[in-house]
Every structure is written in structure tokens, then in C-alpha cells.
Design an enzyme around this catalytic site. Structure first.
Site, PDB file in Angstrom:
ATOM      1  CG  ASP A 125      -1.873  -1.358   1.259  1.00  0.00           C
ATOM      2  OD1 ASP A 125      -2.390  -1.569   0.246  1.00  0.00           O
ATOM      3  OD2 ASP A 125      -2.395  -1.705   2.287  1.00  0.00           O
TER       4      ASP A 125
ATOM      5  CE  LYS B 256       2.487  -2.346  -4.200  1.00  0.00           C
ATOM      6  NZ  LYS B 256       1.990  -2.150  -2.971  1.00  0.00           N
TER       7      LYS B 256
ATOM      8  N   GLY C 159      -4.384  -4.463  -3.849  1.00  0.00           N
ATOM      9  CA  GLY C 159      -5.456  -3.198  -4.020  1.00  0.00           C
ATOM     10  C   GLY C 159      -4.686  -2.158  -4.231  1.00  0.00           C
ATOM     11  CG  HIS C 160      -2.085  -2.000  -6.895  1.00  0.00           C
ATOM     12  ND1 HIS C 160      -1.129  -2.784  -8.034  1.00  0.00           N
ATOM     13  CD2 HIS C 160      -1.916  -2.682  -5.763  1.00  0.00           C
ATOM     14  CE1 HIS C 160      -0.269  -3.603  -7.095  1.00  0.00           C
ATOM     15  NE2 HIS C 160      -0.698  -3.497  -5.956  1.00  0.00           N
TER      16      HIS C 160
ATOM     17  CD  GLN D 125       0.736  -8.973  -2.462  1.00  0.00           C
ATOM     18  OE1 GLN D 125       1.558  -9.408  -3.506  1.00  0.00           O
ATOM     19  NE2 GLN D 125      -0.582  -8.555  -2.812  1.00  0.00           N
TER      20      GLN D 125
HETATM   21  P1  GDP Z   1      -0.465   0.337  -3.536  1.00  0.00           P
HETATM   22  O1  GDP Z   1      -1.433  -0.959  -3.081  1.00  0.00           O
HETATM   23  O2  GDP Z   1       0.599   0.380  -3.325  1.00  0.00           O
HETATM   24  O3  GDP Z   1      -1.005   0.644  -5.041  1.00  0.00           O
HETATM   25  O4  GDP Z   1      -1.551   1.285  -2.700  1.00  0.00           O
HETATM   26  P2  GDP Z   1      -2.855   1.642  -2.465  1.00  0.00           P
HETATM   27  O5  GDP Z   1      -3.603   2.159  -3.582  1.00  0.00           O
HETATM   28  O6  GDP Z   1      -3.487   0.488  -1.690  1.00  0.00           O
HETATM   29  O7  GDP Z   1      -3.111   2.895  -1.281  1.00  0.00           O
HETATM   30  C1  GDP Z   1      -2.282   4.173  -1.640  1.00  0.00           C
HETATM   31  C2  GDP Z   1      -3.463   5.299  -1.176  1.00  0.00           C
HETATM   32  O8  GDP Z   1      -2.784   6.640  -1.200  1.00  0.00           O
HETATM   33  C3  GDP Z   1      -4.274   5.159  -2.643  1.00  0.00           C
HETATM   34  O9  GDP Z   1      -5.740   5.459  -1.752  1.00  0.00           O
HETATM   35  C4  GDP Z   1      -3.788   6.295  -3.186  1.00  0.00           C
HETATM   36  O10 GDP Z   1      -4.854   6.903  -4.001  1.00  0.00           O
HETATM   37  C5  GDP Z   1      -3.255   7.132  -2.499  1.00  0.00           C
HETATM   38  N1  GDP Z   1      -2.180   8.023  -2.605  1.00  0.00           N
HETATM   39  C6  GDP Z   1      -0.934   7.394  -3.485  1.00  0.00           C
HETATM   40  N2  GDP Z   1       0.064   8.648  -3.637  1.00  0.00           N
HETATM   41  C7  GDP Z   1      -0.661   9.599  -2.575  1.00  0.00           C
HETATM   42  C8  GDP Z   1       0.116  10.911  -2.145  1.00  0.00           C
HETATM   43  O11 GDP Z   1       1.279  11.209  -2.493  1.00  0.00           O
HETATM   44  N3  GDP Z   1      -0.831  11.514  -1.297  1.00  0.00           N
HETATM   45  C9  GDP Z   1      -1.900  11.170  -0.777  1.00  0.00           C
HETATM   46  N4  GDP Z   1      -2.713  11.850   0.036  1.00  0.00           N
HETATM   47  N5  GDP Z   1      -2.345   9.984  -1.338  1.00  0.00           N
HETATM   48  C10 GDP Z   1      -1.785   9.145  -2.037  1.00  0.00           C
HETATM   49  P1  IMO Z   2      -0.980  -4.157  -2.173  1.00  0.00           P
HETATM   50  O1  IMO Z   2      -0.508  -4.749  -3.691  1.00  0.00           O
HETATM   51  C1  IMO Z   2      -1.085  -4.695   1.920  1.00  0.00           C
HETATM   52  C2  IMO Z   2      -1.108  -8.560   3.661  1.00  0.00           C
HETATM   53  C3  IMO Z   2      -2.349  -9.115   4.470  1.00  0.00           C
HETATM   54  C4  IMO Z   2      -1.768 -10.027   5.282  1.00  0.00           C
HETATM   55  C5  IMO Z   2      -0.782 -10.651   4.732  1.00  0.00           C
HETATM   56  C6  IMO Z   2      -1.048 -12.147   3.828  1.00  0.00           C
HETATM   57  O2  IMO Z   2      -2.213  -3.408  -2.237  1.00  0.00           O
HETATM   58  O3  IMO Z   2       0.196  -3.530  -1.582  1.00  0.00           O
HETATM   59  P2  IMO Z   2      -2.473 -12.898   1.878  1.00  0.00           P
HETATM   60  O4  IMO Z   2      -3.923 -12.605   1.520  1.00  0.00           O
HETATM   61  O5  IMO Z   2      -1.627 -12.196   0.858  1.00  0.00           O
HETATM   62  O6  IMO Z   2      -2.127 -14.269   2.076  1.00  0.00           O
HETATM   63  O7  IMO Z   2      -2.213 -12.093   3.289  1.00  0.00           O
HETATM   64  O8  IMO Z   2      -0.213  -9.959   3.708  1.00  0.00           O
HETATM   65  N1  IMO Z   2      -1.280  -8.246   1.984  1.00  0.00           N
HETATM   66  C7  IMO Z   2      -1.415  -6.930   1.959  1.00  0.00           C
HETATM   67  N2  IMO Z   2      -0.969  -5.813   2.528  1.00  0.00           N
HETATM   68  N3  IMO Z   2      -1.054  -4.412   0.703  1.00  0.00           N
HETATM   69  C8  IMO Z   2      -1.217  -5.547  -0.045  1.00  0.00           C
HETATM   70  O9  IMO Z   2      -1.146  -5.358  -1.297  1.00  0.00           O
HETATM   71  C9  IMO Z   2      -1.229  -6.692   0.549  1.00  0.00           C
HETATM   72  N4  IMO Z   2      -1.640  -8.158   0.163  1.00  0.00           N
HETATM   73  C10 IMO Z   2      -1.701  -8.891   1.105  1.00  0.00           C
HETATM   74  O10 IMO Z   2      -3.190  -8.031   5.102  1.00  0.00           O
HETATM   75  O11 IMO Z   2      -1.116  -9.489   6.396  1.00  0.00           O
HETATM   76 MG    MG Z   3      -3.117  -1.495  -1.745  1.00  0.00          MG
END
Ligand code: GDP
Ligand code: IMO
Ligand code: MG
Length: 435
Positions: free
Chosen positions: A13, A16, A40-41, A224
Site C-alpha cells: 500500500d 504503487k 489493492g492498487h 504487496q
Molecule cells: P498500492 O497498493 O501500493 O497501490 O497502494 P494503495 O492504492 O493500496 O494505497 C495508496 C493510497 O494512497 C491510495 O488511496 C492512493 O490513491 C493514495 N495516494 C497515492 N499517492 C498519494 C499521495 O502522494 N498523497 C496522498 N494523499 N494519497 C496518495
Molecule cells: P498491495 O499490492 C498490504 C497482507 C495481508 C496479510 C498478509 C498475507 O495493495 O500493496 P494474503 O492474503 O496475501 O495471504 O495475506 O499480507 N497483504 C497486503 N497488505 N497491501 C497488499 O497489497 C497486501 N496483500 C496482502 O494483510 O497481512
Molecule cells: Mg494496496
């Protein structure tokens, strides 16, 4: 840069999805190499928000071709639900979204088993806090060599093999005292999905190698993060794949010597979803502020993310195991309201200063952070559109992160949108361009 791997430098999270979307502008191909719909991206395009789980974030830009590499695990029903959502959002995926025939399938019995193990974990064994998408059991079957692959959907014995697997997994579910899966219902669900998936199944390794050999640009999209890597992460509180940069080679069939660049994405602080040690975790008003301002809720499960200060021990380790050439530092804006910012520079373990990440989880759980305090900027950074426009203290914070982690920042991000992305002065030398 023609071939670039993007990975998460923390516990996932990191943002990415947003950075992939930004870098995709320069790429022809985007390939996922591990994980499944546990990811979850989130990508914001204008006022529209897309949450991608399995489909590469690159799909949102027209004319880009996406591949789910052999290292991924594909849940057929999950894939189609996501595909329908993406298409309903106005994205045409025809002819530009491929599934490697060697990718493993994550099937309903894997989801059931994931849930069974987690429930058993609550009663005394290790509970990981998984996303319950069946990821661990699907990879376990791959290693057991009983897994079904996407390419198997093209073969006449697919139904028979699927039936055998349902029966075997029902026996395991019985051991856990769980309800049996209805064999025919599983067969119908998967075969119905297979009918829609077949046209997208191809040899992903050949496709990507041909692209690389033709000098087309390929972006490998990690899911991840480093600390969730099955080998290098905080085992056993990890996911079941290689999330680190080496996974891009094994998970696509593009050899390591063809991969030219490695970019790590880190948040300006740290978050984690699920169980397991997290030395710089906060349980106070500062942590609450990060969660609130950063809107820290899991994009896949909706669970609140645990928040803490930036951990430079983790990030240094990520530089080492991934070969991070440069960082994209995200969510700097979330720190806008802090007078003082802390960074964990080392751990205290039983009274000793530790600079490296302990492999043993009990030792890691005993680590407490040694902090360095850095002045905050305490003003709005979100309006900045160039490095010069960033608050001085914000630039100094990024500089300090570079020193502590041993890799330069190429991109910094001050908001979720495409234009809230800033190139650092080092970007040109690092071969990073945005148009
Ligand atoms: P990922 O799993 O690495 O793709 O990250 P996620 O999408 O799960 O979580 C990142 C969250 O931060 C998302 O809701 C993005 O829209 C948000 N985000 C990304 N870059 C920024 C930033 O520079 N500032 C803020 N406030 N939000 C951001
Ligand atoms: P993105 O790509 C954050 C965590 C789960 C749990 C562990 C194992 O959005 O960064 P799993 O279901 O993979 O066997 O769970 O990994 N986890 C993540 N945490 N971002 C993710 O993906 C994750 N995918 C799995 O919460 O701790
Ligand atoms: Mg994510």
C-alpha cells in the site's frame, strides 16, 4: 528506461498503483509478476477512482498492453468481476489484457482453506490476517505440484482434474471441521469463467521477451511489499509470493540480465494491514492523524491500516534485497500537519543497537525503534508542482531519507492524482521522464 521493475519498499500500500499509472505513460507493456487479487492498487484519474486488484494498473492508459505473468495466482471469478468493473468504468481491454498460460489458478477451495486456516489461527496457531483470497493455499498447491494453471483451461481434461482437486480439498476442509464445498457448484463457477477467459490465455513469457527484444518498454508492476515477501519479509506474517524485484524475472520469464531499472515505492511514513510485528507502529494521536489524513483503509478488505513513522531499517533492507536504484516517495502531504517528524534509524534489541533486520520473528517483535527527530514543514505541500515549490523542510526530510536508506528519490508525490507528482533534481540522471 526500457525495462523497469517497480516494487513496494515496506508492507504494501505504498502507492504503487499511482506511480505505475504515472510511469505507464512511457511504457508499452505492463506486467504483474506475482500475487493475485489480494492486492489493492488505487489509481485516481481526474475525478474517477479505480481500484485494481489483479489487473495491472497500466490498463487505465489506452494502447498499453497488460500481462498477468506466470508468477501470479488468478481467481477466475475475481478476475471477471474486476474486468467487468474496469470495463464499466469506460476502459476497453480488448486485445490488450493477457493471462500467462503458466499462471496458477486460485480456486474456490483455496479461498475456503484460507478462511479455515485463519479461523484455526485465531484459536491458537498463527493467524496471519490474510485477505482471505486463497493466496497461500493456491501457492502451496503450486509447490505441491497439484495446482491448475490458466493454460489447463484449454485442455479437455480440465474438468476432471478440477473435480479431483475439489475432492482432495474437501478432505482437508473436513479436517478443519469446515463445511464441504459443493463439487458441482465449483465446477460450474470455474467452467463458466473459463469460457470467458480462454481468449485471453497466451504464452506471456514469449510475448514479453519478444517485446523486450524489440526494444519496447516493459514496466513490471509489483504487488504487496518487501516486508511481505515469502523469503525476505517478516515471515510468517507475509504473503506467499516473492514480492521483491527478483520475482519479476521468475514471475514473467524475462531473464534478470534484461531488467535495467528497479524503482522502490515508499510512503513517507509506514503502514501495515494484518498481523505481525511493526516496530515503529504508533498507538497515539500521531498515528490517528496519519490514518485520518492518509485515509488509511485497506483497498481490498477495508480494514484500517496500522500506521507508524518511516522505518529506515526496513527501507535500507529493501534497497539491499531489491537493488532499488531510486525511490518514489509518496504521501508526503500526509505529514503536512506535523511540527516534528520522527524516523526510525535503528532498533533497540535487548539493550543493543541493531542496524539490520533480524530474520527471526521473535527477535524482530522485541525490537523497539530508535528515533531521529526531523523538523516538520507544518504547511500545505499539496499545491507544489515542482521540486522548487516544495517547502524547504519537506525537501530536507526527503534528503534525509535518501541518506538513511542509501538510495536517491527520483519522484515525490503530494497527492493521489497524476499531476500531484514531482520529479526530484536527480530524476534526469536516473533516466526518469514524465510528460
Ligand atoms: P498500492 O497498493 O501500493 O497501490 O497502494 P494503495 O492504492 O493500496 O494505497 C495508496 C493510497 O494512497 C491510495 O488511496 C492512493 O490513491 C493514495 N495516494 C497515492 N499517492 C498519494 C499521495 O502522494 N498523497 C496522498 N494523499 N494519497 C496518495
Ligand atoms: P498491495 O499490492 C498490504 C497482507 C495481508 C496479510 C498478509 C498475507 O495493495 O500493496 P494474503 O492474503 O496475501 O495471504 O495475506 O499480507 N497483504 C497486503 N497488505 N497491501 C497488499 O497489497 C497486501 N496483500 C496482502 O494483510 O497481512
Ligand atoms: Mg494496496
Amino acid at each position: 528506461m526500457a525495462t523497469r521493475v517497480l516494487i513496494g519498499g515496506q508492507w504494501g500500500d505504498e502507492g504503487k498503483g499511482k506511480i505505475v499509472d504515472v510511469l505507464t505513460e512511457q511504457a508499452n507493456w505492463i506486467a504483474r509478476f506475482q500475487g493475485g487479487n489480494n492486492a489493492g492498487h488505487t489509481v485516481k484519474v481526474g475525478d474517477q477512482k479505480y481500484v485494481l486488484h489483479l489487473i495491472p494498473s497500466g490498463i487505465l492508459r489506452e494502447e498499453k498492453t497488460c500481462v498477468l505473468g506466470n508468477g501470479c495466482v488468478i481467481d477466475p471469478a475475481g478476475f471477471l468481476k474486476e474486468l467487468d468493473e474496469v470495463e464499466a468504468g469506460g476502459v476497453d481491454t480488448s486485445g490488450r489484457l493477457w493471462i500467462s498460460d503458466r499462471a496458477q489458478l486460485a480456486l474456490p477451495y483455496h479461498r475456503a482453506l484460507d478462511g479455515a486456516r485463519e479461523e484455526a489461527g485465531k484459536k491458537g496457531d498463527v493467524k496471519i490476517g490474510t485477505t482471505r483470497r486463497g493466496i497461500g493455499p493456491a501457492y502451496a498447491d503450486k509447490m505441491h505440484r497439484i495446482g491448475l494453471r490458466a493454460g489447463d483451461m484449454l485442455e479437455p481434461d480440465f474438468e476432471e482434474r478440477l473435480r479431483r482437486n475439489v475432492r482432495e480439498h474437501n478432505l482437508i476442509l473436513e479436517l478443519y471441521g469446515r463445511e464441504q464445498l459443493d463439487e458441482d457448484a465449483v465446477i460450474t463457477e470455474v467452467l463458466t469463467a473459463a469460457d470467458r477467459m480462454r481468449e485471453r490465455i497466451a504464452d506471456g513469457s514469449v510475448m514479453l521477451n519478444q517485446a523486450v527484444n524489440a526494444d519496447e518498454s516493459v514496466l513490471f508492476e509489483g504487488a504487496q511489499g518487501t516486508m511481505l515477501d515469502i523469503d525476505h519479509g517478516s515471515y510468517p506474517f507475509v504473503t506467499s509470493s516473492n514480492t521483491t524485484s527478483g520475482g519479476a524475472a521468475t514471475g514473467t520469464g524475462v531473464p534478470p540480465n534484461k531488467i535495467q531499472d528497479v524503482v522502490g515505492v515508499v510512503k513517507a511514513y509506514t503502514t501495515r494491514v494484518g498481523e505481525g510485528p511493526f516496530p515503529s507502529e504508533l498507538f497515539d494521536a500521531d498515528g490517528e492523524q496519519m490514518a485520518r489524513v492518509g485515509d488509511e483503509f485497506g483497498a481490498t478488505t477495508g480494514r484500517p491500516r496500522r500506521c507508524g513513522w518511516f522505518d529506515a531499517v526496513v527501507a535500507r533492507y529493501a534497497v539491499m534485497v531489491n537493488g532499488v536504484n531510486w525511490w518514489a516517495v509518496t504521501k508526503l502531504d500526509v505529514l503536512d500537519g506535523f511540527e516534528t517528524i520522527k524516523v526510525c534509524v535503528a532498533y533497540d534489541l535487548d539493550g543493543e543497537r541493531v542496524e539490520q533486520l533480524p530474520a527471526n520473528i521473535q527477535r524482530f517483535a522485541k525490537c523497539t525503534p530508535i528515533y531521529e527527530e526531523i523538523p516538520g514543514w507544518n504547511c500545505d505541500s499539496t499545491q507544489a508542482r515542482s521540486w522548487e515549490e516544495l517547502p524547504e523542510a519537506c525537501k530536507a526530510y526527503v534528503r534525509r531519507l535518501e541518506e538513511l536508506t542509501g538510495a536517491p528519490a527520483g519522484i515525490v508525490s503530494v497527492g493521489p492524482k497524476r499531476d500531484e507528482t514531482i520529479l526530484s533534481p536527480a530524476a534526469e540522471k536516473l533516466g526518469i521522464t514524465l510528460s
